[in-house]
Design a protein around this motif. Structure first.
Motif, mmCIF file in Angstrom:
data_model
loop_
_atom_site.group_PDB
_atom_site.id
_atom_site.type_symbol
_atom_site.label_atom_id
_atom_site.label_comp_id
_atom_site.label_asym_id
_atom_site.label_seq_id
_atom_site.Cartn_x
_atom_site.Cartn_y
_atom_site.Cartn_z
ATOM 1 N N ALA A 111 0.824 -1.206 0.000
ATOM 2 C CA ALA A 111 0.000 0.000 0.000
ATOM 3 C C ALA A 111 0.861 1.260 0.000
ATOM 4 N N ASP A 112 0.341 2.312 -0.605
ATOM 5 C CA ASP A 112 1.045 3.597 -0.678
ATOM 6 C C ASP A 112 1.053 4.251 0.701
ATOM 7 N N PRO A 113 2.215 4.397 1.330
ATOM 8 C CA PRO A 113 2.243 4.963 2.686
ATOM 9 C C PRO A 113 1.838 6.429 2.741
ATOM 10 N N ALA A 114 1.753 7.089 1.573
ATOM 11 C CA ALA A 114 1.308 8.481 1.558
ATOM 12 C C ALA A 114 -0.202 8.589 1.621
ATOM 13 N N SER A 115 -0.909 7.501 1.329
ATOM 14 C CA SER A 115 -2.372 7.516 1.399
ATOM 15 C C SER A 115 -2.810 7.229 2.824
ATOM 16 N N PRO A 116 -3.993 7.707 3.235
ATOM 17 C CA PRO A 116 -4.448 7.394 4.595
ATOM 18 C C PRO A 116 -4.503 5.890 4.865
ATOM 19 N N LEU A 117 -5.025 5.112 3.906
ATOM 20 C CA LEU A 117 -5.143 3.673 4.143
ATOM 21 C C LEU A 117 -3.766 3.022 4.232
ATOM 22 N N GLY A 118 -2.870 3.349 3.304
ATOM 23 C CA GLY A 118 -1.537 2.764 3.337
ATOM 24 C C GLY A 118 -0.790 3.106 4.605
ATOM 25 N N TRP A 119 -0.884 4.371 5.019
ATOM 26 C CA TRP A 119 -0.261 4.807 6.290
ATOM 27 C C TRP A 119 -0.819 4.018 7.464
ATOM 28 N N TYR A 120 -2.141 3.865 7.512
ATOM 29 C CA TYR A 120 -2.779 3.211 8.656
ATOM 30 C C TYR A 120 -2.437 1.726 8.697
ATOM 31 N N LEU A 121 -2.497 1.064 7.548
ATOM 32 C CA LEU A 121 -2.167 -0.355 7.510
ATOM 33 C C LEU A 121 -0.715 -0.586 7.919
ATOM 34 N N GLY A 122 0.186 0.260 7.445
ATOM 35 C CA GLY A 122 1.584 0.104 7.814
ATOM 36 C C GLY A 122 1.812 0.312 9.293
ATOM 37 N N GLU A 123 1.157 1.323 9.874
ATOM 38 C CA GLU A 123 1.329 1.621 11.296
ATOM 39 C C GLU A 123 0.824 0.498 12.188
ATOM 40 N N HIS A 124 -0.323 -0.081 11.819
ATOM 41 C CA HIS A 124 -0.996 -1.005 12.738
ATOM 42 C C HIS A 124 -0.850 -2.477 12.373
ATOM 43 N N PHE A 125 -0.502 -2.776 11.131
ATOM 44 C CA PHE A 125 -0.408 -4.169 10.710
ATOM 45 C C PHE A 125 0.967 -4.512 10.131
ATOM 46 N N GLY A 126 1.844 -3.526 9.997
ATOM 47 C CA GLY A 126 3.138 -3.767 9.395
ATOM 48 C C GLY A 126 4.050 -4.672 10.201
ATOM 49 N N GLN A 127 3.749 -4.858 11.482
ATOM 50 C CA GLN A 127 4.602 -5.701 12.331
ATOM 51 C C GLN A 127 4.380 -7.190 12.102
ATOM 52 N N PHE A 128 3.284 -7.558 11.423
ATOM 53 C CA PHE A 128 2.938 -8.960 11.252
ATOM 54 C C PHE A 128 3.479 -9.478 9.911
ATOM 55 N N ASP A 129 3.697 -10.783 9.853
ATOM 56 C CA ASP A 129 4.239 -11.408 8.642
ATOM 57 C C ASP A 129 3.382 -12.612 8.267
ATOM 58 N N TRP A 130 2.592 -12.448 7.192
ATOM 59 C CA TRP A 130 1.771 -13.556 6.680
ATOM 60 C C TRP A 130 2.235 -13.993 5.291
ATOM 61 N N SER A 131 3.489 -13.712 4.965
ATOM 62 C CA SER A 131 3.963 -13.971 3.614
ATOM 63 C C SER A 131 3.871 -15.446 3.229
ATOM 64 N N SER A 132 3.976 -16.346 4.208
ATOM 65 C CA SER A 132 3.891 -17.782 3.912
ATOM 66 C C SER A 132 2.735 -18.453 4.636
ATOM 67 N N THR A 133 1.761 -17.662 5.111
ATOM 68 C CA THR A 133 0.644 -18.210 5.879
ATOM 69 C C THR A 133 -0.478 -18.651 4.954
ATOM 70 N N GLU A 134 -0.803 -19.926 5.018
ATOM 71 C CA GLU A 134 -1.914 -20.451 4.229
ATOM 72 C C GLU A 134 -3.226 -20.234 4.984
ATOM 73 N N PRO A 135 -4.351 -20.105 4.265
ATOM 74 C CA PRO A 135 -5.646 -19.972 4.942
ATOM 75 C C PRO A 135 -5.909 -21.152 5.872
ATOM 76 N N VAL A 136 -6.537 -20.887 6.986
ATOM 77 C CA VAL A 136 -6.915 -21.924 7.944
ATOM 78 C C VAL A 136 -8.382 -22.269 7.734
ATOM 79 N N HIS A 137 -8.670 -23.559 7.586
ATOM 80 C CA HIS A 137 -10.034 -24.010 7.355
ATOM 81 C C HIS A 137 -10.509 -24.807 8.570
ATOM 82 N N PRO A 138 -11.591 -24.383 9.219
ATOM 83 C CA PRO A 138 -12.127 -25.179 10.328
ATOM 84 C C PRO A 138 -12.429 -26.608 9.880
#
Length: 333
Positions: A111-138
């Motif tokens: 996301a573009d960090p200059a946009s409100p959404l990109g800034w917000y996602l980076g601030e609050h979700f940037g610490q997490f890493d799901w690059s290799s996380t597969e969906p979990v199915h109950p």
């Protein structure tokens, strides 16, 4: 990880914020279960390592009970590939509503960090890493109620009408006199302030009624989805807060105020200045308006764009990347 009752442990993240959920471990001499999981494999691995320290020899965590399908309670189950994952049938609706883990990872990182959404996602979700996380199915889905046992401990799983999400449940452990509420409750106390509740489904009356179901179990210990462990009085205080938001949303709707402006007005009232993330009222009040209007649920990125816009209005001088010891953004002196 802390012991809170017989064979029952709770893992409380050290700071507040989006995605930092409470998780539980119930053990016995033969089997063990998780109640909810952390958000990404790193945090889930930490929870698993702490869990293994408390398991009897030869015992593994073979069940995961998921209070609802937000990723911060579900996606960490991938570190237990052989475990049975239990959720309500209705939770599938919310799984389809959210991005997959890898889609969310790409969105946050791209996301573009200059946009409100990109800034917000980076601030609050940037610490997490799901690059290799597969969906979990109950693997076990139910409707209504479900009776389980973990060793000698009875586990009563209670499905709820749409509230925080479609497909919420609570987990009652009668022997421990404890309930895991999931995100029906976002807890806050004077000693440990939390964040504003956020509710995607609603209506708020269903959330309030679900809190009543928590009290109806007779439990003395309530483990919320986020924030400190509560007693029964703490749940009643939370109900009062939800009733306040409900009353204001209905009054502003009746006055013809649009949902986004209604959220801004409730934030400006400053009823609970100790709570973080006031921009989340955009989600909760928007959900309540949909029930009053009979309108459709918008796309999740549209909702989060509004959240980000209000957050930027609230903290225009915020310094990206700087955070205090409790994880909150730091403003310039």
């Amino acid at each position: 990880m802390s012991t809170i009752a017989e064979d029952l442990y709770v893992w409380l993240p050290p700071k507040r914020g989006w995605g930092l959920a409470n998780c539980g471990l119930l053990t016995s001499s033969r089997t063990a279960a998780w109640i909810d999981t952390p958000y990404d494999p790193t945090l889930a691995g930490e929870f698993l390592a702490e869990s293994r320290k408390r398991l009897a020899a030869g015992v593994s965590v073979d069940r995961v009970i998921v209070t609802h399908a937000n990723g911060d309670h579900l996606w960490g189950a991938g570190v237990l590939p052989d475990a049975e994952v239990i959720a309500t049938k209705e939770a599938l609706e919310h799984i389809h509503y959210e991005p997959t883990p890898q889609q969310q990872h790409a969105l946050v990182k791209g996301a573009d960090p200059a946009s409100p959404l990109g800034w917000y996602l980076g601030e609050h979700f940037g610490q997490f890493d799901w690059s290799s996380t597969e969906p979990v199915h109950p693997t076990l889905m139910f409707q209504g109620e479900l009776e389980l046992r973990v060793g000698d401990h009875p586990v009563h799983v209670i499905g709820l009408p749409p509230a925080h999400t479609d497909g919420d449940l609570i987990v009652h452990l009668p022997r421990q006199r404890a309930v895991f509420s999931g995100d029906i409750i976002f807890a806050s106390t004077e000693e440990f302030p939390g964040d504003h509740p956020v509710h995607w489904a609603g209506p708020l009356q269903n959330v309030i009624d679900a809190c009543g179901r928590v009290l109806d179990t007779g439990a003395e210990i309530v483990i919320p989805g986020h924030g400190p462990v509560l007693d029964r009085a703490g749940v009643r205080r939370h109900i009062a807060h939800l009733e306040y938001v409900q009353e204001r949303a209905h009054a502003l709707h009746a006055a013809g105020i649009p949902a986004l402006d209604a959220a801004r007005r409730v934030i400006a009232e400053g009823r609970h200045p100790e709570l973080g993330l006031p921009e989340r009222l955009v989600v909760t009040i928007g959900s309540e308006y949909r029930h009053l209007d009979g309108s459709e649920q918008p796309a999740i990125l549209d909702v989060m764009s509004q959240v980000a816009t209000v957050a930027r209005e609230l903290e225009p001088a915020r310094i990206p990347g700087r955070r205090s010891a409790d994880g909150r953004p730091v403003l310039p002196a």
